[in-house]
Scaffold this motif. Structure first.
Motif, short mmCIF file in Angstrom:
data_model
loop_
_atom_site.label_atom_id
_atom_site.label_comp_id
_atom_site.label_asym_id
_atom_site.label_seq_id
_atom_site.Cartn_x
_atom_site.Cartn_y
_atom_site.Cartn_z
N PHE A 39 0.85 -1.18 0.00
CA PHE A 39 0.00 0.00 0.00
C PHE A 39 0.88 1.23 0.00
N GLU A 40 0.75 2.02 -1.01
CA GLU A 40 1.50 3.26 -1.10
C GLU A 40 0.52 4.38 -1.35
N TYR A 41 0.55 5.40 -0.48
CA TYR A 41 -0.38 6.52 -0.63
C TYR A 41 0.22 7.57 -1.55
N ALA A 42 -0.51 7.93 -2.54
CA ALA A 42 -0.12 9.03 -3.40
C ALA A 42 -1.24 10.07 -3.36
N PRO A 43 -0.92 11.30 -2.95
CA PRO A 43 -1.98 12.31 -2.89
C PRO A 43 -2.54 12.58 -4.27
#
Length: 112
Positions: A39-43
């Motif tokens: 899981f990688e958050y990218a705005p």
């Protein structure tokens, strides 16, 4: 600990809440959402010039409001209860701290 799959759903390994194996494929087929173990958050992409959630105009307005509030801050002390101030002024202090009443009486006797 349980996750979205719940207990008894045949998820395979105990202690892992995410769907694995066949359950993952069924979930993918049912929702059409690709599930990833990493899981990688990218705005969300922002137009150029934006700062956080604010457009340049909105940010300028927020900064102006902040500066206006800062200009109107009150930095002076105001005595709320004159009685307390008078009492504090009349008490003896040592290094800025109040002296106990008994010690104050002894100190006054020694000074006199």
């Amino acid at each position: 600990s349980g996750g979205a799959s719940g207990a008894g759903s045949g998820s395979g390994q105990a202690g892992h809440g995410g769907p694995q194996g066949r359950d993952r494929q069924q979930l993918l087929d049912a929702t059409g959402i690709v599930i990833s173990d990493e899981f990688e958050y990218a705005p969300p992409p922002r137009p150029p010039g934006w700062v956080g959630a604010y457009s340049p105009q909105a940010r300028q307005l927020r900064v102006l409001q902040f500066l206006e509030k800062r200009r109107h801050r009150v930095w002076t002390k105001k005595v709320k209860y004159d009685v307390r101030k008078n009492f504090a002024d009349s008490r003896m202090r040592v290094k800025g701290r109040f002296v106990k009443k008994e010690d104050e009486v002894l100190m006054r006797e020694l000074m006199a």
